[in-house]
Design an enzyme around this catalytic site. Structure first.
Site, PDB file in Angstrom:
ATOM      1  N   LYS A   6     -19.275  -2.698 -40.837  1.00  0.00           N
ATOM      2  CA  LYS A   6     -20.158  -3.851 -40.388  1.00  0.00           C
ATOM      3  C   LYS A   6     -20.662  -3.106 -41.462  1.00  0.00           C
ATOM      4  O   LYS A   6     -21.736  -3.344 -40.713  1.00  0.00           O
ATOM      5  CB  LYS A   6     -19.483  -4.215 -39.182  1.00  0.00           C
ATOM      6  CG  LYS A   6     -19.943  -5.212 -38.981  1.00  0.00           C
ATOM      7  CD  LYS A   6     -20.193  -6.309 -39.217  1.00  0.00           C
ATOM      8  CE  LYS A   6     -21.812  -6.160 -38.391  1.00  0.00           C
ATOM      9  NZ  LYS A   6     -22.978  -6.822 -38.526  1.00  0.00           N
ATOM     10  N   GLU A  61     -29.735   6.006 -36.098  1.00  0.00           N
ATOM     11  CA  GLU A  61     -31.177   5.852 -36.920  1.00  0.00           C
ATOM     12  C   GLU A  61     -31.383   4.329 -36.172  1.00  0.00           C
ATOM     13  O   GLU A  61     -31.353   3.664 -36.563  1.00  0.00           O
ATOM     14  CB  GLU A  61     -30.723   5.898 -37.703  1.00  0.00           C
ATOM     15  CG  GLU A  61     -31.511   7.111 -39.055  1.00  0.00           C
ATOM     16  CD  GLU A  61     -32.401   5.760 -39.237  1.00  0.00           C
ATOM     17  OE1 GLU A  61     -33.967   5.159 -39.083  1.00  0.00           O
ATOM     18  OE2 GLU A  61     -32.728   5.445 -40.487  1.00  0.00           O
ATOM     19  N   CYS A  81     -37.720   1.492 -42.017  1.00  0.00           N
ATOM     20  CA  CYS A  81     -37.506   1.882 -40.870  1.00  0.00           C
ATOM     21  C   CYS A  81     -38.683   3.218 -40.464  1.00  0.00           C
ATOM     22  O   CYS A  81     -39.296   3.917 -39.151  1.00  0.00           O
ATOM     23  CB  CYS A  81     -36.299   2.931 -40.089  1.00  0.00           C
ATOM     24  SG  CYS A  81     -35.694   4.059 -41.422  1.00  0.00           S
ATOM     25  N   GLU A  93     -42.639  -2.369 -33.675  1.00  0.00           N
ATOM     26  CA  GLU A  93     -42.333  -2.134 -35.440  1.00  0.00           C
ATOM     27  C   GLU A  93     -42.767  -3.543 -35.124  1.00  0.00           C
ATOM     28  O   GLU A  93     -41.683  -4.668 -35.038  1.00  0.00           O
ATOM     29  CB  GLU A  93     -41.469  -1.848 -34.974  1.00  0.00           C
ATOM     30  CG  GLU A  93     -40.245  -1.122 -36.669  1.00  0.00           C
ATOM     31  CD  GLU A  93     -39.369  -1.166 -36.336  1.00  0.00           C
ATOM     32  OE1 GLU A  93     -37.830  -1.130 -35.688  1.00  0.00           O
ATOM     33  OE2 GLU A  93     -38.880  -0.091 -37.680  1.00  0.00           O
TER      34      GLU A  93
END
Ligand code: ADP
Length: 478
Positions: A171, A247, A281, A378
Site C-alpha cells: 500500500k 520504522e 526520518c 519531528e
C-alpha cells in the site's frame, strides 16, 4: 490502475485519487483508489501465490534470488525514468532521486544474494533424537509505504520479503502512488509469478487499515509516523497476531565537538537536515554545537544556507526543492512560527517562496533550547535548530532526553569522544564524521519510539521468517 495478480485492474468502486506535482501543485494523474474490497482481492491473490504447490513456493531459493537480480537489472535500465517519475510526483531533486535509486539497485543485489543463504541449525537436543530448525517464510505480508523516498522504500521492503519467500500486498502512500506501479511492472517483466506482489493504492484509514486488520495477513512492515505506527501495532493485534516491523520518526541529535573539522561539519550538518527538503526520518533536527565554536559555526551555517539554490527539482543544478504538499508545507511553516514565538532566533529562511508549489526557504535557528517545540517534535522540513552545549557528558544526556532513537551523529577528531558517544547514545545508527550513509550491509532501525525491528543487514530476511523446530526420534529408548 491497481496491480493485482500480475494484472492491471481498476478499483472495484471505480474511484480514483488525484496525484500532484509538488513543484506547481498541478494534478499529474488520476490513480485507481483501492479500499477494503480491493485489499481483500489482493490478499486472496497473494494467498494463492503462497500455496505450498504454487510456482513461487516451488522455486529454488537461488531462482528467487535470480528473479530479484533481473529486477535489479531492470531498475538500472530504467533508472532515469524512475528518477524522473520520483522527482515529478514527490518533488525530490533529480540528482537525489538518481542517487537513491542507484543505491536501491545495489540493495536489491545485496538482499537478493541472501535468498539462498537462509539456513537452519542442527541442534544438540537432549535424548536420542535428531533435531533441527527450518526457517520458513511467514506468509502474506502487508507493506505500507511513506511518501518521502517511495522507490527506496518499495524496493527495500518488497525485496526483503521476496528474498524470504513471502508474498506481499503493498500500500503506497497516497501522495506518491506512481513509482510503485512502475516498479510492479518491472517485477512482472523480471519473471515474478502472478500474485506474489500486489500493489493497491489508496488512503491510510481505508486501504491501509483494511490491510492491517486482515486476518489472512501474517506480517505488517510499515514506515511512517509514530502516531500511525502505534495505530498499526494495535490493528495488527486486533484480528490475528501479526508480526510487525515499524520504522518510525526521529528527532536525531548531531553533535559538533570543538575539535571537529568545522567546514566539513557545517556542510554535512546542512545536508543532514535540508536534504530531501528535511523530509527524512533520520534528519539531524537537533544540532548541538560545543560552546567554544558556537558563534563561528552559526555564522558559517547561515552563510551555507544562504547559498542553497532553490528551484524546480527536475533541474540538475537545483539544490533544494518543494515540500511534498500544501498540508506538510503549512505544518512546517507553523513549526517555524512556533520556534520564533518560543524564543528561537530565526537567522535566515523560514518563509514560503512564491505562491505556486510548496517551497520553503531553508531555515536556520540559533539560541534553541531543549524545551522548545522545534527541539522536541519531528518537523519533517528544512529547519536547522542549533543548540549549545559545554561537555560531552552533558550532551549525551541531552541527546537521550527524547522518546525517539533512530539516528545520531558526532563530528570530532577524538576517538574517545566518538567511542563514548557511540556507546551511550540511544539510537539505532550512529554516524561519526559523516551522516546519512546507510549501505544495505548495515542494519537500520530505531530504539524506543522510533521503531521495532531492523531492516537491511545480513539478518534482514529473518524478520520475514518463522523458525520451526523439528524433533525426530531415532530410537524407542528415551
Ligand atoms: P506521514 O505523516 O509522513 O504522511 P503517515 O504515517 O501518515 O505518514 O503515513 C504513512 C503511510 O501510512 C501511508 O501509506 C498512509 O496511507 C498509511 N496510513 C495512514 N494511516 C493509516 C492507518 N490508520 N492504517 C494503515 N495505514 C495508514
Amino acid at each position: 490502475m491497481l496491480f493485482i495478480n500480475n494484472e492491471w485492474v481498476d478499483s472495484q468502486s471505480g474511484k480514483t485519487l488525484d496525484t500532484f506535482n509538488p513543484h506547481d501543485g498541478s494534478i499529474i494523474a488520476k490513480v485507481a483508489e483501492g479500499d477494503k474490497t480491493d485489499i481483500d482481492l489482493a490478499v486472496s491473490a497473494a494467498k494463492i501465490a503462497f500455496h505450498r504447490n504454487s510456482e513461487w513456493r516451488l522455486l529454488d531459493a537461488s531462482a528467487r534470488g535470480q528473479i530479484l537480480c533481473r529486477f535489479a537489472d531492470l531498475v538500472k535500465r530504467d533508472l532515469q525514468y524512475l528518477a524522473d517519475l520520483e522527482s515529478y510526483n514527490n518533488g525530490m531533486l533529480i540528482n537525489f532521486a538518481r542517487w537513491a535509486i542507484a543505491g536501491s539497485e545495489k540493495s536489491i543485489r545485496y538482499i537478493a544474494s541472501l535468498a539462498d543463504k537462509i539456513q537452519g541449525d542442527t541442534l544438540p537436543a537432549d535424548g536420542d533424537v535428531f533435531a533441527y530448525t527450518l526457517k520458513q517464510p511467514m506468509g502474506i505480508c502487508g507493506l505500507i509505504l511513506p511518501w518521502n523516498v517511495p522507490v527506496l522504500m518499495f524496493i527495500n521492503k518488497v525485496v526483503t520479503a521476496l528474498a524470504a519467500g513471502c508474498t506481499v500486498v503493498v500500500k503506497p502512500a497516497e501522495q506518491t502512488p506512481l513509482t510503485a506501479l512502475a516498479l510492479a511492472a518491472l517485477l512482472k517483466e523480471a519473471g515474478l509469478p502472478a500474485g506474489v506482489v500486489n500493489v493497491v493504492n489508496g488512503y491510510g484509514p481505508s486501504a491501509g487499515a483494511a490491510l492491517t486488520h486482515h486476518p489472512g495477513v501474517a506480517k505488517i512492515s510499515f514506515t511512517g509516523s509514530v502516531e500511525v505506527g502505534k495505530l498499526i501495532q494495535k490493528a495488527a493485534g486486533a484480528n490475528n497476531l501479526k508480526r510487525v516491523t515499524l520504522e518510525l520518526g526521529g528527532k536525531s541529535p548531531l553533535v559538533i565537538m570543538a575539535d571537529a573539522d568545522l567546514d566539513m561539519a557545517v556542510r554535512t550538518a546542512a545536508f543532514a537536515v535540508f536534504g530531501n527538503q528535511g523530509q527524512m526520518c533520520i534528519a539531524a533536527s537537533r544540532l548541538y554545537v560545543q560552546s567554544s565554536i558556537y558563534d563561528k559555526f552559526v555564522e558559517k551555517a547561515v552563510e551555507f544556507a544562504k547559498n542553497i539554490k532553490i528551484g524546480n527539482p527536475s533541474e540538475p543544478t537545483t539544490q533544494h526543492g518543494p515540500q511534498i504538499d500544501e498540508e506538510m508545507m503549512n505544518k512546517v511553516l507553523h513549526y517555524i512560527e512556533k520556534g520564533q514565538q518560543e524564543g528561537g532566533k530565526l537567522l535566515i529562511g523560514g518563509q514560503r517562496i512564491g505562491d505556486q508549489g510548496f517551497y520553503i526557504q531553508p531555515a536556520v535557528f540559533s539560541n534553541v533550547t531543549d524545551d522548545m517545540t522545534i527541539a522536541k517534535e519531528e518537523i519533517f522540513g528544512p529547519v536547522q535548530s542549533i543548540l549549545k552545549f559545554d561537555t560531552l557528558e552533558e550532551v549525551i544526556d541531552r541527546a537521550n532526553k527524547t522518546s525517539y532513537g533512530l539516528a545520531a551523529g558526532i563530528f570530532t577528531t577524538s576517538v574517545t569522544n566518538a567511542l563514548q558517544f557511540s556507546k551511550h547514545v540511544e539510537a539505532g545508527i550512529i554516524w561519526v564524521n559523516n551522516y546519512l550513509s546507510f549501505p544495505p550491509q548495515c542494519p537500520f532501525g530505531g530504539f524506543k519510539d522510533s521503531g521495532i525491528g531492523r531492516e537491511n543487514g545480513m539478518d534482514c530476511v529473518n524478520s520475514y521468517l518463522e523458525v520451526k523446530t523439528v524433533n525426530m526420534a531415532l530410537s524407542k529408548k528415551f
